[in-house]
Design a protein around this motif. Structure first.
Motif, PDB file in Angstrom:
ATOM      1  N   VAL A  11      38.418  22.207  39.305  1.00 44.20           N
ATOM      2  CA  VAL A  11      38.978  23.869  38.745  1.00 44.20           C
ATOM      3  C   VAL A  11      38.914  23.435  37.316  1.00 44.20           C
ATOM      4  CG1 VAL A  11      40.867  24.722  39.467  1.00 44.20           C
ATOM      5  CG2 VAL A  11      40.430  22.936  41.627  1.00 44.20           C
ATOM      6  N   GLU A  12      38.499  25.035  37.371  1.00 44.13           N
ATOM      7  CA  GLU A  12      38.609  25.230  35.887  1.00 44.13           C
ATOM      8  C   GLU A  12      39.398  25.955  35.205  1.00 44.13           C
ATOM      9  OE1 GLU A  12      34.832  26.638  32.669  1.00 44.13           O
ATOM     10  OE2 GLU A  12      34.849  27.115  34.687  1.00 44.13           O
ATOM     11  N   GLU A  13      39.923  25.935  34.155  1.00 41.78           N
ATOM     12  CA  GLU A  13      40.790  27.376  33.837  1.00 41.78           C
ATOM     13  C   GLU A  13      40.299  28.306  32.649  1.00 41.78           C
ATOM     14  OE1 GLU A  13      43.565  24.899  30.954  1.00 41.78           O
ATOM     15  OE2 GLU A  13      45.142  25.649  32.591  1.00 41.78           O
ATOM     16  N   VAL A  14      40.604  28.923  33.725  1.00 37.96           N
ATOM     17  CA  VAL A  14      39.459  30.348  33.202  1.00 37.96           C
ATOM     18  C   VAL A  14      40.438  31.525  32.767  1.00 37.96           C
ATOM     19  CG1 VAL A  14      38.087  29.942  34.555  1.00 37.96           C
ATOM     20  CG2 VAL A  14      39.781  31.692  35.149  1.00 37.96           C
ATOM     21  N   LEU A  15      40.030  32.553  31.486  1.00 37.20           N
ATOM     22  CA  LEU A  15      40.921  33.945  30.869  1.00 37.20           C
ATOM     23  C   LEU A  15      41.159  35.167  31.702  1.00 37.20           C
ATOM     24  CD1 LEU A  15      42.650  34.126  28.746  1.00 37.20           C
ATOM     25  CD2 LEU A  15      40.624  34.574  27.446  1.00 37.20           C
ATOM     26  N   GLY A  16      42.058  34.842  32.380  1.00 40.33           N
ATOM     27  CA  GLY A  16      42.549  36.433  32.913  1.00 40.33           C
ATOM     28  C   GLY A  16      42.873  37.546  31.367  1.00 40.33           C
ATOM     29  N   THR A  17      42.507  38.418  32.178  1.00 40.75           N
ATOM     30  CA  THR A  17      42.291  39.601  31.211  1.00 40.75           C
ATOM     31  C   THR A  17      42.328  41.089  32.112  1.00 40.75           C
ATOM     32  OG1 THR A  17      41.076  38.932  28.961  1.00 40.75           O
ATOM     33  CG2 THR A  17      42.453  40.747  28.769  1.00 40.75           C
ATOM     34  N   GLY A  18      44.627  41.840  31.530  1.00 42.29           N
ATOM     35  CA  GLY A  18      44.552  43.162  32.288  1.00 42.29           C
ATOM     36  C   GLY A  18      45.114  43.277  32.356  1.00 42.29           C
ATOM     37  N   ILE A  19      46.070  44.358  33.111  1.00 44.22           N
ATOM     38  CA  ILE A  19      47.627  44.136  33.420  1.00 44.22           C
ATOM     39  C   ILE A  19      47.802  44.156  34.538  1.00 44.22           C
ATOM     40  CG2 ILE A  19      46.536  46.968  32.149  1.00 44.22           C
ATOM     41  CD1 ILE A  19      47.103  48.394  35.280  1.00 44.22           C
ATOM     42  N   VAL A  20      49.113  44.132  35.057  1.00 41.19           N
ATOM     43  CA  VAL A  20      50.046  43.371  35.762  1.00 41.19           C
ATOM     44  C   VAL A  20      50.544  44.277  36.115  1.00 41.19           C
ATOM     45  CG1 VAL A  20      51.940  41.540  36.509  1.00 41.19           C
ATOM     46  CG2 VAL A  20      50.281  41.339  34.656  1.00 41.19           C
ATOM     47  N   VAL A  75      42.366  42.824  37.121  1.00 43.39           N
ATOM     48  CA  VAL A  75      40.960  42.794  35.900  1.00 43.39           C
ATOM     49  C   VAL A  75      39.648  43.552  35.220  1.00 43.39           C
ATOM     50  CG1 VAL A  75      41.766  40.047  36.120  1.00 43.39           C
ATOM     51  CG2 VAL A  75      39.916  40.851  37.740  1.00 43.39           C
ATOM     52  N   GLY A  76      39.981  44.538  36.923  1.00 41.69           N
ATOM     53  CA  GLY A  76      38.388  45.391  36.709  1.00 41.69           C
ATOM     54  C   GLY A  76      39.155  46.560  36.729  1.00 41.69           C
ATOM     55  N   PRO A  77      38.823  47.891  37.032  1.00 42.56           N
ATOM     56  CA  PRO A  77      38.866  49.524  35.836  1.00 42.56           C
ATOM     57  C   PRO A  77      40.527  49.604  36.329  1.00 42.56           C
ATOM     58  CG  PRO A  77      37.037  49.831  37.891  1.00 42.56           C
ATOM     59  CD  PRO A  77      37.408  48.101  37.799  1.00 42.56           C
ATOM     60  N   VAL A  78      40.806  50.876  35.953  1.00 41.08           N
ATOM     61  CA  VAL A  78      42.398  50.656  35.861  1.00 41.08           C
ATOM     62  C   VAL A  78      42.086  52.278  35.725  1.00 41.08           C
ATOM     63  CG1 VAL A  78      44.638  51.757  35.078  1.00 41.08           C
ATOM     64  CG2 VAL A  78      42.994  49.604  34.503  1.00 41.08           C
ATOM     65  N   ALA A  79      43.057  53.480  37.041  1.00 39.89           N
ATOM     66  CA  ALA A  79      42.624  54.941  37.436  1.00 39.89           C
ATOM     67  C   ALA A  79      44.637  54.939  36.547  1.00 39.89           C
ATOM     68  CB  ALA A  79      42.513  55.000  39.246  1.00 39.89           C
ATOM     69  N   GLU A  80      43.742  56.268  36.311  1.00 34.16           N
ATOM     70  CA  GLU A  80      44.845  56.135  34.136  1.00 34.16           C
ATOM     71  C   GLU A  80      45.710  57.562  35.473  1.00 34.16           C
ATOM     72  OE1 GLU A  80      43.210  57.340  30.274  1.00 34.16           O
ATOM     73  OE2 GLU A  80      42.087  55.359  30.708  1.00 34.16           O
ATOM     74  N   SER A  81      45.622  57.496  36.663  1.00 33.14           N
ATOM     75  CA  SER A  81      47.023  58.171  37.301  1.00 33.14           C
ATOM     76  C   SER A  81      47.989  57.874  36.434  1.00 33.14           C
ATOM     77  CB  SER A  81      46.888  58.610  38.606  1.00 33.14           C
ATOM     78  OG  SER A  81      46.705  57.019  39.130  1.00 33.14           O
ATOM     79  N   MET A  82      49.553  58.422  37.683  1.00 32.60           N
ATOM     80  CA  MET A  82      50.562  57.968  36.886  1.00 32.60           C
ATOM     81  C   MET A  82      51.459  58.247  38.648  1.00 32.60           C
ATOM     82  SD  MET A  82      52.847  57.163  35.210  1.00 32.60           S
ATOM     83  CE  MET A  82      52.202  57.147  33.354  1.00 32.60           C
ATOM     84  N   PRO A  83      51.728  56.664  39.278  1.00 36.71           N
ATOM     85  CA  PRO A  83      51.249  55.658  38.126  1.00 36.71           C
ATOM     86  C   PRO A  83      50.027  55.620  38.486  1.00 36.71           C
ATOM     87  CG  PRO A  83      52.595  54.802  40.253  1.00 36.71           C
ATOM     88  CD  PRO A  83      52.400  56.172  40.470  1.00 36.71           C
ATOM     89  N   PRO A  84      49.761  54.582  37.537  1.00 33.84           N
ATOM     90  CA  PRO A  84      47.555  53.895  36.977  1.00 33.84           C
ATOM     91  C   PRO A  84      48.295  53.278  38.710  1.00 33.84           C
ATOM     92  CG  PRO A  84      49.109  52.622  35.861  1.00 33.84           C
ATOM     93  CD  PRO A  84      50.585  53.480  36.157  1.00 33.84           C
ATOM     94  N   GLN A  85      46.730  52.742  39.401  1.00 35.78           N
ATOM     95  CA  GLN A  85      45.740  51.901  40.514  1.00 35.78           C
ATOM     96  C   GLN A  85      45.101  51.423  39.358  1.00 35.78           C
ATOM     97  OE1 GLN A  85      44.973  55.187  43.064  1.00 35.78           O
ATOM     98  NE2 GLN A  85      46.833  56.769  42.719  1.00 35.78           N
ATOM     99  N   CYS A  86      44.916  49.667  40.902  1.00 38.57           N
ATOM    100  CA  CYS A  86      43.803  49.202  40.249  1.00 38.57           C
ATOM    101  C   CYS A  86      43.945  47.984  41.081  1.00 38.57           C
ATOM    102  CB  CYS A  86      44.328  48.889  38.958  1.00 38.57           C
ATOM    103  SG  CYS A  86      46.093  47.704  38.598  1.00 38.57           S
ATOM    104  N   ARG A  87      43.353  47.141  41.005  1.00 42.64           N
ATOM    105  CA  ARG A  87      43.199  46.182  41.579  1.00 42.64           C
ATOM    106  C   ARG A  87      42.863  45.105  40.962  1.00 42.64           C
ATOM    107  NH1 ARG A  87      45.443  46.758  46.830  1.00 42.64           N
ATOM    108  NH2 ARG A  87      44.583  44.814  47.119  1.00 42.64           N
ATOM    109  N   GLY A  88      43.217  43.710  41.627  1.00 48.38           N
ATOM    110  CA  GLY A  88      42.378  41.858  41.083  1.00 48.38           C
ATOM    111  C   GLY A  88      43.773  41.353  41.978  1.00 48.38           C
ATOM    112  N   PRO A  89      43.484  40.003  41.576  1.00 44.80           N
ATOM    113  CA  PRO A  89      44.142  38.859  41.902  1.00 44.80           C
ATOM    114  C   PRO A  89      45.479  38.664  42.387  1.00 44.80           C
ATOM    115  CG  PRO A  89      42.867  37.739  40.145  1.00 44.80           C
ATOM    116  CD  PRO A  89      42.628  39.547  40.186  1.00 44.80           C
TER     117      PRO A  89
END
Length: 146
Positions: free
Chosen positions: A46-55, A68-82
């Motif tokens: 198991v390797e430590e990795v760097l996750g970058t994005g909004i929460v 960690v992917g694209p963020v839809a700039e709606s209000m509120p924003p929409q995105c997906r991630g782990p």
């Protein structure tokens, strides 16, 4: 001595392997030095990795996600991630909220481990707190990798 048998050779080998495997599980590298840390187990590394994005947390009963992917700039924003697991608290980040949706406008960096199990996009378990400063020496998180 009658009735007492020595273990057969195959049984002795199996016992030796089990004892060796149970002794595995050492941590390699210097976790304080910023280099990638690997934990060796009997079946995988198991390797430590760097996750970058909004929460983002979609509702009060949903788990926070690291988008960690694209963020839809709606209000509120929409995105997906782990799913974001480990020691995370909304008190540790600057967050906004609209209705039940809570998110960060600022990008955060987290060092942790990724598992494709748990949640639609897997689980990212923090091994270090989220920060606005990007740590060096870690491979970027790639969702979908196991």
């Amino acid at each position: 001595m009658r009735g007492h048998r020595q273990p057969s050779a195959p049984l002795a080998v199996v016992l030796g392997v089990l004892l060796t495997v149970s002794a595995c599980g050492t941590e390699l590298g210097d976790p304080g030095g910023g280099a990638a840390t690997q934990t060796s187990t009997s079946s995988a590394t198991v390797e430590e990795v760097l996750g970058t994005g909004i929460v983002m947390q979609r509702s009060a009963d949903a788990s926070p996600e690291l988008c960690v992917g694209p963020v839809a700039e709606s209000m509120p924003p929409q995105c997906r991630g782990p799913v974001l697991a480990g020691e995370f608290s909304w008190e540790d980040v600057e967050a906004r909220q609209q209705g039940e949706v809570r998110w960060t406008d600022e990008t955060y960096h987290g060092v942790g481990t990724y598992s494709p199990d748990g949640g639609e996009q897997g689980t990212f378990t923090l091994t270090r707190p989220l920060t606005t400063e990007q740590p060096q020496g870690y491979r970027p998180l790639r969702v979908g990798e196991g």
